[in-house]
Design a protein around this motif. Structure first.
Motif, PDB file in Angstrom:
ATOM      1  N   MET A  13       0.830  -1.217   0.000  1.00 39.31           N
ATOM      2  CA  MET A  13       0.000   0.000   0.000  1.00 39.31           C
ATOM      3  C   MET A  13       0.864   1.267   0.000  1.00 39.31           C
ATOM      4  N   VAL A  14       1.885   1.274   0.858  1.00 37.57           N
ATOM      5  CA  VAL A  14       2.684   2.498   1.010  1.00 37.57           C
ATOM      6  C   VAL A  14       3.614   2.700  -0.183  1.00 37.57           C
ATOM      7  N   GLY A  15       4.281   1.615  -0.631  1.00 36.25           N
ATOM      8  CA  GLY A  15       5.198   1.729  -1.767  1.00 36.25           C
ATOM      9  C   GLY A  15       4.467   2.161  -3.023  1.00 36.25           C
ATOM     10  N   ILE A  32       9.687  -2.322  -7.373  1.00 40.18           N
ATOM     11  CA  ILE A  32      10.144  -3.717  -7.312  1.00 40.18           C
ATOM     12  C   ILE A  32       9.270  -4.441  -6.294  1.00 40.18           C
ATOM     13  N   GLU A  33       8.556  -5.459  -6.725  1.00 43.71           N
ATOM     14  CA  GLU A  33       7.670  -6.175  -5.791  1.00 43.71           C
ATOM     15  C   GLU A  33       7.799  -7.688  -6.011  1.00 43.71           C
ATOM     16  N   LYS A  34       7.875  -8.403  -4.875  1.00 41.52           N
ATOM     17  CA  LYS A  34       8.047  -9.862  -4.902  1.00 41.52           C
ATOM     18  C   LYS A  34       6.859 -10.590  -5.499  1.00 41.52           C
ATOM     19  N   LEU A  48      -8.567 -11.259   5.451  1.00 39.29           N
ATOM     20  CA  LEU A  48      -8.412 -11.017   6.894  1.00 39.29           C
ATOM     21  C   LEU A  48      -7.731  -9.682   7.175  1.00 39.29           C
ATOM     22  N   ARG A  49      -6.788  -9.298   6.312  1.00 37.04           N
ATOM     23  CA  ARG A  49      -6.052  -8.056   6.570  1.00 37.04           C
ATOM     24  C   ARG A  49      -6.863  -6.862   6.085  1.00 37.04           C
ATOM     25  N   VAL A  50      -7.338  -6.076   7.013  1.00 34.43           N
ATOM     26  CA  VAL A  50      -8.110  -4.879   6.664  1.00 34.43           C
ATOM     27  C   VAL A  50      -7.509  -3.681   7.385  1.00 34.43           C
ATOM     28  N   SER A  51      -7.812  -2.479   6.899  1.00 36.87           N
ATOM     29  CA  SER A  51      -7.337  -1.264   7.558  1.00 36.87           C
ATOM     30  C   SER A  51      -8.492  -0.317   7.799  1.00 36.87           C
ATOM     31  N   ALA A  52      -8.401   0.389   8.920  1.00 35.08           N
ATOM     32  CA  ALA A  52      -9.347   1.471   9.182  1.00 35.08           C
ATOM     33  C   ALA A  52      -8.708   2.723   8.592  1.00 35.08           C
ATOM     34  N   LEU A  53      -9.125   3.079   7.384  1.00 38.54           N
ATOM     35  CA  LEU A  53      -8.491   4.220   6.702  1.00 38.54           C
ATOM     36  C   LEU A  53      -9.052   5.533   7.239  1.00 38.54           C
ATOM     37  N   SER A 166      12.162  -4.849   6.663  1.00 36.61           N
ATOM     38  CA  SER A 166      12.827  -4.228   5.513  1.00 36.61           C
ATOM     39  C   SER A 166      14.272  -4.694   5.269  1.00 36.61           C
ATOM     40  N   GLN A 167      14.457  -5.310   4.100  1.00 35.47           N
ATOM     41  CA  GLN A 167      15.794  -5.741   3.698  1.00 35.47           C
ATOM     42  C   GLN A 167      16.634  -4.512   3.349  1.00 35.47           C
ATOM     43  N   VAL A 168      15.989  -3.511   2.731  1.00 38.62           N
ATOM     44  CA  VAL A 168      16.707  -2.296   2.353  1.00 38.62           C
ATOM     45  C   VAL A 168      17.272  -1.615   3.611  1.00 38.62           C
ATOM     46  N   GLY A 284       6.707   4.077   5.658  1.00 42.55           N
ATOM     47  CA  GLY A 284       5.743   3.076   6.140  1.00 42.55           C
ATOM     48  C   GLY A 284       6.347   2.149   7.174  1.00 42.55           C
ATOM     49  N   ASP A 285       5.940   0.862   7.124  1.00 41.31           N
ATOM     50  CA  ASP A 285       6.397  -0.094   8.135  1.00 41.31           C
ATOM     51  C   ASP A 285       7.912  -0.311   8.092  1.00 41.31           C
ATOM     52  N   ALA A 286       8.561   0.003   6.994  1.00 33.45           N
ATOM     53  CA  ALA A 286      10.028  -0.095   6.960  1.00 33.45           C
ATOM     54  C   ALA A 286      10.636   0.903   7.948  1.00 33.45           C
ATOM     55  N   ALA A 294      -5.149   1.278  17.654  1.00 35.20           N
ATOM     56  CA  ALA A 294      -6.099   2.255  17.105  1.00 35.20           C
ATOM     57  C   ALA A 294      -6.066   2.261  15.584  1.00 35.20           C
ATOM     58  N   GLY A 295      -5.523   1.180  14.998  1.00 28.68           N
ATOM     59  CA  GLY A 295      -5.536   1.059  13.531  1.00 28.68           C
ATOM     60  C   GLY A 295      -4.859   2.224  12.834  1.00 28.68           C
ATOM     61  N   GLN A 296      -3.641   2.575  13.268  1.00 26.35           N
ATOM     62  CA  GLN A 296      -3.002   3.759  12.675  1.00 26.35           C
ATOM     63  C   GLN A 296      -1.844   3.427  11.736  1.00 26.35           C
ATOM     64  N   GLY A 297      -1.445   2.131  11.640  1.00 31.22           N
ATOM     65  CA  GLY A 297      -0.223   1.768  10.908  1.00 31.22           C
ATOM     66  C   GLY A 297      -0.127   2.327   9.507  1.00 31.22           C
ATOM     67  N   VAL A 298      -1.065   1.946   8.641  1.00 30.62           N
ATOM     68  CA  VAL A 298      -0.938   2.388   7.260  1.00 30.62           C
ATOM     69  C   VAL A 298      -1.274   3.874   7.128  1.00 30.62           C
ATOM     70  N   ASN A 299      -2.072   4.377   8.055  1.00 24.87           N
ATOM     71  CA  ASN A 299      -2.384   5.817   8.019  1.00 24.87           C
ATOM     72  C   ASN A 299      -1.115   6.643   8.231  1.00 24.87           C
TER      73      ASN A 299
HETATM   74  C1  LIG Z   1      -3.050  -7.299  13.408  1.00 27.02           C
HETATM   75  C2  LIG Z   1      -2.814  -6.029  12.649  1.00 27.02           C
HETATM   76  C3  LIG Z   1      -3.877  -5.153  12.394  1.00 27.02           C
HETATM   77  C4  LIG Z   1      -3.652  -3.947  11.725  1.00 27.02           C
HETATM   78  N1  LIG Z   1      -4.700  -3.089  11.515  1.00 27.02           N
HETATM   79  C5  LIG Z   1      -4.490  -1.878  10.939  1.00 27.02           C
HETATM   80  C6  LIG Z   1      -5.560  -0.937  10.751  1.00 27.02           C
HETATM   81  O1  LIG Z   1      -6.710  -1.167  11.083  1.00 27.02           O
HETATM   82  N2  LIG Z   1      -5.265   0.280  10.179  1.00 27.02           N
HETATM   83  C7  LIG Z   1      -3.987   0.576   9.797  1.00 27.02           C
HETATM   84  O2  LIG Z   1      -3.762   1.710   9.318  1.00 27.02           O
HETATM   85  N3  LIG Z   1      -2.970  -0.289   9.933  1.00 27.02           N
HETATM   86  C8  LIG Z   1      -3.172  -1.512  10.490  1.00 27.02           C
HETATM   87  N4  LIG Z   1      -2.141  -2.390  10.650  1.00 27.02           N
HETATM   88  C9  LIG Z   1      -0.813  -2.017  10.132  1.00 27.02           C
HETATM   89  C10 LIG Z   1      -0.734  -2.109   8.603  1.00 27.02           C
HETATM   90  O3  LIG Z   1      -1.137  -3.402   8.176  1.00 27.02           O
HETATM   91  C11 LIG Z   1       0.692  -1.811   8.153  1.00 27.02           C
HETATM   92  O4  LIG Z   1       1.089  -0.576   8.697  1.00 27.02           O
HETATM   93  C12 LIG Z   1       0.770  -1.727   6.624  1.00 27.02           C
HETATM   94  O5  LIG Z   1       0.482  -2.980   6.038  1.00 27.02           O
HETATM   95  C13 LIG Z   1       2.164  -1.281   6.181  1.00 27.02           C
HETATM   96  O6  LIG Z   1       2.184  -1.123   4.777  1.00 27.02           O
HETATM   97  P1  LIG Z   1       3.562  -1.113   3.995  1.00 27.02           P
HETATM   98  O7  LIG Z   1       3.213  -0.937   2.569  1.00 27.02           O
HETATM   99  O8  LIG Z   1       4.509  -0.160   4.663  1.00 27.02           O
HETATM  100  O9  LIG Z   1       4.214  -2.568   4.254  1.00 27.02           O
HETATM  101  P2  LIG Z   1       3.678  -3.994   3.823  1.00 27.02           P
HETATM  102  O10 LIG Z   1       2.196  -4.030   3.798  1.00 27.02           O
HETATM  103  O11 LIG Z   1       4.387  -4.976   4.682  1.00 27.02           O
HETATM  104  O12 LIG Z   1       4.195  -4.131   2.315  1.00 27.02           O
HETATM  105  C14 LIG Z   1       5.540  -4.396   1.983  1.00 27.02           C
HETATM  106  C15 LIG Z   1       5.609  -4.916   0.545  1.00 27.02           C
HETATM  107  O13 LIG Z   1       6.987  -5.091   0.187  1.00 27.02           O
HETATM  108  C16 LIG Z   1       7.154  -6.337  -0.472  1.00 27.02           C
HETATM  109  N5  LIG Z   1       8.547  -6.740  -0.246  1.00 27.02           N
HETATM  110  C17 LIG Z   1       9.140  -7.000   0.932  1.00 27.02           C
HETATM  111  N6  LIG Z   1      10.455  -7.267   0.759  1.00 27.02           N
HETATM  112  C18 LIG Z   1      10.690  -7.157  -0.570  1.00 27.02           C
HETATM  113  C19 LIG Z   1      11.876  -7.333  -1.386  1.00 27.02           C
HETATM  114  N7  LIG Z   1      13.061  -7.623  -0.843  1.00 27.02           N
HETATM  115  N8  LIG Z   1      11.766  -7.170  -2.722  1.00 27.02           N
HETATM  116  C20 LIG Z   1      10.562  -6.848  -3.279  1.00 27.02           C
HETATM  117  N9  LIG Z   1       9.419  -6.677  -2.557  1.00 27.02           N
HETATM  118  C21 LIG Z   1       9.492  -6.828  -1.226  1.00 27.02           C
HETATM  119  C22 LIG Z   1       6.115  -7.252   0.163  1.00 27.02           C
HETATM  120  O14 LIG Z   1       5.778  -8.335  -0.701  1.00 27.02           O
HETATM  121  C23 LIG Z   1       4.943  -6.285   0.376  1.00 27.02           C
HETATM  122  O15 LIG Z   1       4.091  -6.214  -0.754  1.00 27.02           O
HETATM  123  C24 LIG Z   1      -2.335  -3.603  11.290  1.00 27.02           C
HETATM  124  C25 LIG Z   1      -1.275  -4.483  11.524  1.00 27.02           C
HETATM  125  C26 LIG Z   1      -1.494  -5.684  12.203  1.00 27.02           C
HETATM  126  C27 LIG Z   1      -0.331  -6.619  12.455  1.00 27.02           C
END
Ligand SMILES: Cc1cc2nc3c(=O)[nH]c(=O)nc-3n(C[C@H](O)[C@H](O)[C@H](O)COP(=O)(O)OP(=O)(O)OC[C@H]3O[C@@H](n4cnc5c(N)ncnc54)[C@H](O)[C@@H]3O)c2cc1C
Length: 388
Positions: A13-15, A32-34, A48-53, A166-168, A284-286, A294-299
């Protein structure tokens, strides 16, 4: 050799949002995506994975033209949000209190990603490499050479959006501080007898909160926080056994349910010690993983995307070198404090509500009760949670 302005590792989502937001500035981007997300089919079961946007995330997705498709597929708007421990301190926030139509939407993560990918695939400034993985990279003063599984590409800026592990970040030698929480979370998709699609609620119990996030139709995503051992025990129950356990532990207002799917996740807090180093930027999560209470991760991740776009746009507008270290430091400055504040707020909430002391219980319930009595305080908290 292919040359890009930015290479984004991770098309989650973030990338994906970051690639689009920088392409909007005229930059040439590689993603670049796996692995590709599964396509959307009407009536397929909910993920199962949902977000409160939050509202601010919705505004970003609108700016990137990804929102109309998400709405057309499936998204559940909620207008009310409630939280309580003791019934006497039940606190409800409503969109009308901040003059909005809704507080946010519950959306499946995959649909957010898919809609962003549709935009990426139509964008002439973006090349999507998938399935493809990063092998290594080398930085020098002028560029980064990125080694993929079967080719090397060059970029001015390498963006890490490759998630919590994050590998990077590791290859760039950027350390993290953080810890694993003693609890885990179980996500459970259920069919519900009652319709309560306009509210999301969270009930704090001594063993951890339980929450209900509405999904379209008579469906909901339940979140159950508990000690790791208990979540592991619950994960091994059959669906009918889990259903009985839910009906016992969740508040009666949930009504009858049928368990459709379940999975559990560890809870981790991690914060990168730097958001940028030598032409590498973390998003993002990296950069940060937060307690999902409070569902704030992706926000927060989407706020990173917006902040990076703003500093780069400003530099381009002023005729400066947009990938200069001072510009990237501006991104870190804009985001680090806000992310840290939200992480700390979640930890205070988590620790405060899991403390068994009777006195602390009285304080936290009085706190909720007082929030109800002071509309200005309540509205400020609500605006912050909605990202506005
Ligand atoms: C139980 C739970 C509930 C949650 N609920 C919420 C919520 O309600 N609201 C909210 O805002 N957030 C929520 N979150 C957090 C949210 O899911 C994360 O913050 C969000 O998914 C982060 O997005 P991202 O794009 O940074 O990382 P990710 O979603 O982890 O995406 C990373 C991407 O990088 C790819 N990748 C990884 N390594 C490589 C590589 N070496 N080469 C190429 N590709 C690669 C992966 O395949 C993946 O597609 C929750 C988290 C958990 C654990």
């Amino acid at each position: 050799m292919d040359k890009f302005d930015c290479v984004v590792v991770g098309g989650g989502m973030v990338g994906a949002a970051s690639a689009l937001s920088l392409a909007q500035l005229g930059l040439k981007i590689a993603v670049i995506e796996k692995s590709a997300p599964k396509s959307f089919i009407q009536n397929q079961p909910f993920d199962l994975r949902v977000s409160a946007l939050s509202l601010s995330s919705q505004f970003l997705l609108e700016q990137l033209n990804a929102w109309p498709q998400i709405k057309q597929w499936r998204a559940c708007p909620y207008r009310r949000l409630s939280v309580w421990e003791q019934e006497s301190a039940y606190t409800e926030f409503s969109a009308s209190e901040i003059n909005e139509q809704h507080l946010g939407h519950i959306v499946e993560n995959r649909l957010i990603q898919l809609s962003l990918w549709q935009q990426i695939q139509h964008h002439e400034n973006i090349d999507l490499f998938c399935p493809e993985s990063l092998i290594s990279f080398e930085q020098n003063d002028k560029q980064v050479s990125v080694q993929l599984s079967n080719k090397t590409i060059e970029t001015k800026l390498l963006i890490a959006a490759d998630g919590a592990h994050s590998q990077v970040r590791q290859l760039a030698n950027i350390g993290t501080t953080g810890w694993d929480y003693q609890q885990a979370a179980m996500l459970i998709n259920v069919e519900t007898e009652l319709s309560q699609q306009d509210i999301t609620w969270q009930h704090f119990r001594e063993t951890g909160p339980v929450a209900m996030l509405p999904m379209p139709g008579n469906h909901a995503s339940l979140v159950w926080y508990h000690a790791k051992e208990e979540i592991s025990r619950l994960s091994n129950l059959s669906n009918p056994q889990l259903q009985a356990a839910i009906l016992e532990a969740f508040p009666a207002k949930l009504g009858n349910i049928k368990v459709i799917d379940k999975a559990s996740f560890p809870l981790t807090r991690r914060h990168a010690n730097q958001y940028q180093k030598n032409r590498v930027v973390l998003l993002g999560d990296a950069a940060h993983t937060i307690n999902p209470l409070a569902g704030q991760g992706v926000n927060l991740g989407f706020k990173d995307v917006k902040a990076l776009q703003e500093v780069v746009a400003k530099a381009i507008g002023e005729g400066k070198c947009w990938h200069d270290v001072e510009v990237l430091a501006g991104y870190e400055k804009a985001r680090r404090r806000d992310n840290l504040l939200m992480m700390t707020a979640m930890d205070m909430l988590y620790t405060g509500f899991s403390h068994p002391s009777g006195l602390i219980k009285l304080f936290r319930n009085t706190g909720l009760f007082m929030t109800n009595k002071f509309p200005k305080l309540k509205n400020k908290a609500l605006e912050y949670a909605c990202g506005i």
